[in-house]
Design a protein around this motif. Structure first.
Motif, PDB file in Angstrom:
ATOM      1  N   ILE A   1      38.064  13.271  60.675  1.00 19.25           N
ATOM      2  CA  ILE A   1      36.784  13.792  60.228  1.00 19.25           C
ATOM      3  C   ILE A   1      35.791  13.584  61.376  1.00 19.25           C
ATOM      4  O   ILE A   1      35.753  12.519  61.989  1.00 19.25           O
ATOM      5  CB  ILE A   1      36.305  13.133  58.910  1.00 19.25           C
ATOM      6  N   ALA A   2      35.027  14.633  61.682  1.00 16.49           N
ATOM      7  CA  ALA A   2      34.071  14.586  62.794  1.00 16.49           C
ATOM      8  C   ALA A   2      32.652  14.622  62.254  1.00 16.49           C
ATOM      9  O   ALA A   2      32.393  15.161  61.178  1.00 16.49           O
ATOM     10  CB  ALA A   2      34.305  15.764  63.732  1.00 16.49           C
ATOM     11  N   GLY A   3      31.746  14.054  63.026  1.00 21.49           N
ATOM     12  CA  GLY A   3      30.343  14.072  62.642  1.00 21.49           C
ATOM     13  C   GLY A   3      29.475  13.561  63.762  1.00 21.49           C
ATOM     14  O   GLY A   3      29.855  13.599  64.930  1.00 21.49           O
ATOM     15  N   GLU A   4      28.300  13.065  63.376  1.00 24.64           N
ATOM     16  CA  GLU A   4      27.380  12.512  64.368  1.00 24.64           C
ATOM     17  C   GLU A   4      26.670  11.303  63.793  1.00 24.64           C
ATOM     18  O   GLU A   4      26.535  11.160  62.578  1.00 24.64           O
ATOM     19  CB  GLU A   4      26.369  13.549  64.823  1.00 24.64           C
ATOM     20  N   ALA A   5      26.255  10.428  64.697  1.00 20.59           N
ATOM     21  CA  ALA A   5      25.491   9.241  64.338  1.00 20.59           C
ATOM     22  C   ALA A   5      24.141   9.316  65.039  1.00 20.59           C
ATOM     23  O   ALA A   5      24.070   9.637  66.225  1.00 20.59           O
ATOM     24  CB  ALA A   5      26.230   7.980  64.739  1.00 20.59           C
ATOM     25  N   ILE A   6      23.107   9.018  64.283  1.00 20.72           N
ATOM     26  CA  ILE A   6      21.740   9.034  64.795  1.00 20.72           C
ATOM     27  C   ILE A   6      21.206   7.607  64.736  1.00 20.72           C
ATOM     28  O   ILE A   6      21.322   6.942  63.698  1.00 20.72           O
ATOM     29  CB  ILE A   6      20.847   9.955  63.937  1.00 20.72           C
ATOM     30  N   VAL A   7      20.628   7.136  65.834  1.00 16.63           N
ATOM     31  CA  VAL A   7      20.016   5.803  65.849  1.00 16.63           C
ATOM     32  C   VAL A   7      18.711   5.888  65.069  1.00 16.63           C
ATOM     33  O   VAL A   7      17.835   6.702  65.382  1.00 16.63           O
ATOM     34  CB  VAL A   7      19.767   5.325  67.292  1.00 16.63           C
ATOM     35  N   VAL A   8      18.568   5.027  64.040  1.00 18.58           N
ATOM     36  CA  VAL A   8      17.361   5.038  63.207  1.00 18.58           C
ATOM     37  C   VAL A   8      16.604   3.708  63.267  1.00 18.58           C
ATOM     38  O   VAL A   8      15.543   3.584  62.660  1.00 18.58           O
ATOM     39  CB  VAL A   8      17.683   5.404  61.739  1.00 18.58           C
ATOM     40  N   GLY A   9      17.140   2.739  63.987  1.00 22.25           N
ATOM     41  CA  GLY A   9      16.492   1.444  64.123  1.00 22.25           C
ATOM     42  C   GLY A   9      17.388   0.533  64.931  1.00 22.25           C
ATOM     43  O   GLY A   9      18.509   0.916  65.295  1.00 22.25           O
TER      44      GLY A   9
ATOM     45  N   PHE B   1      24.555  17.362  53.889  1.00 22.99           N
ATOM     46  CA  PHE B   1      23.353  16.761  53.300  1.00 22.99           C
ATOM     47  C   PHE B   1      23.460  15.266  53.032  1.00 22.99           C
ATOM     48  O   PHE B   1      22.680  14.729  52.276  1.00 22.99           O
ATOM     49  CB  PHE B   1      22.958  17.465  51.993  1.00 22.99           C
ATOM     50  N   VAL B   2      24.412  14.578  53.642  1.00 21.53           N
ATOM     51  CA  VAL B   2      24.535  13.149  53.401  1.00 21.53           C
ATOM     52  C   VAL B   2      24.452  12.415  54.734  1.00 21.53           C
ATOM     53  O   VAL B   2      25.257  12.653  55.625  1.00 21.53           O
ATOM     54  CB  VAL B   2      25.871  12.798  52.702  1.00 21.53           C
ATOM     55  N   ASN B   3      23.473  11.557  54.868  1.00 18.26           N
ATOM     56  CA  ASN B   3      23.381  10.653  56.006  1.00 18.26           C
ATOM     57  C   ASN B   3      23.652   9.255  55.481  1.00 18.26           C
ATOM     58  O   ASN B   3      22.859   8.715  54.713  1.00 18.26           O
ATOM     59  CB  ASN B   3      22.008  10.714  56.659  1.00 18.26           C
ATOM     60  N   ALA B   4      24.788   8.686  55.864  1.00 13.48           N
ATOM     61  CA  ALA B   4      25.189   7.372  55.366  1.00 13.48           C
ATOM     62  C   ALA B   4      24.727   6.279  56.321  1.00 13.48           C
ATOM     63  O   ALA B   4      24.880   6.412  57.539  1.00 13.48           O
ATOM     64  CB  ALA B   4      26.702   7.327  55.209  1.00 13.48           C
ATOM     65  N   PRO B   5      24.168   5.184  55.784  1.00 16.51           N
ATOM     66  CA  PRO B   5      23.763   4.083  56.654  1.00 16.51           C
ATOM     67  C   PRO B   5      24.990   3.397  57.256  1.00 16.51           C
ATOM     68  O   PRO B   5      26.015   3.226  56.600  1.00 16.51           O
ATOM     69  CB  PRO B   5      23.009   3.133  55.718  1.00 16.51           C
ATOM     70  N   TYR B   6      24.873   3.035  58.512  1.00 19.28           N
ATOM     71  CA  TYR B   6      25.941   2.394  59.272  1.00 19.28           C
ATOM     72  C   TYR B   6      25.250   1.348  60.135  1.00 19.28           C
ATOM     73  O   TYR B   6      24.603   1.696  61.123  1.00 19.28           O
ATOM     74  CB  TYR B   6      26.630   3.472  60.119  1.00 19.28           C
ATOM     75  N   TRP B   7      25.298   0.098  59.697  1.00 19.35           N
ATOM     76  CA  TRP B   7      24.591  -0.957  60.403  1.00 19.35           C
ATOM     77  C   TRP B   7      25.578  -1.802  61.197  1.00 19.35           C
ATOM     78  O   TRP B   7      26.579  -2.288  60.650  1.00 19.35           O
ATOM     79  CB  TRP B   7      23.855  -1.864  59.428  1.00 19.35           C
TER      80      TRP B   7
END
Length: 181
Positions: free
Chosen positions: A96-104, A117-123
């Protein structure tokens, strides 16, 4: 002609996946504060990680030999490619492919192409000084992973990773080792 269009079927599958994820029991005590690393060097985090252990989640059911590849993009995001083998280390490949965005600081939001439409948190809860081992979790506690640059992890780093999960409220009795080749 069938009344079902491919887009309708994909939308139904995406909704079913979201419903399954929403019903996942959390693996951490959410009354315990969770914290991400204060500084994450995304360039050093990029590359291949082998999944050493995880908390069981429906979207990874049957997965072994799991890897995650992160690729820096010019816009500051990371390309994500998660790969696993079904059932056995030489079984069929699932990706499965996607992208990660730095949010903090140490906090990413991951979105996969096939799940709109789903952005899952990844800490990133911890990464060792040499970026060889990382611990990843979610505030809800519905997922968590121990990752390593090699398929085998030294006992001292595995113990450190387990302690980080425990410190962040995770129930280690539910952590499962991921078979790697």
């Amino acid at each position: 002609m069938s009344p079902f269009r491919p887009a309708t079927i994909l939308s139904a599958l995406a909704l079913a996946l979201l419903a399954a994820c929403a019903n996942v029991q959390g693996f951490r005590d959410t009354s315990v504060p969770i914290s991400s690393v204060a500084s994450l060097d995304v360039a050093r985090y990029a590359g291949r990680w082998y999944e050493i252990a995880r908390f069981p989640v429906p979207f990874q059911e049957g997965c072994v030999a799991t890897t995650a590849d992160y690729t820096p993009r010019p816009d500051g995001t990371l390309g994500v490619l998660n790969t696993c083998r079904e059932g056995v280390v030489n079984g069929p490949v699932r990706q499965i492919a996607g992208e990660a965005i730095v949010v903090g600081p140490g906090r990413l939001e991951v979105r996969f192409d096939s799940v709109p439409f789903v952005n899952a948190p990844y800490w990133v809860l911890w990464v060792d000084a040499d970026y060889r081992t990382a611990v990843v979790g979610t505030p809800s506690g519905r997922a968590g992973w121990i990752l390593n640059r090699d398929p085998e992890i030294p006992p001292d780093r595995l113990e450190a990773a387990r302690r980080i999960l425990e410190f962040n409220g995770y129930d280690l009795s539910q952590l499962r080792t991921t078979p790697q080749p």
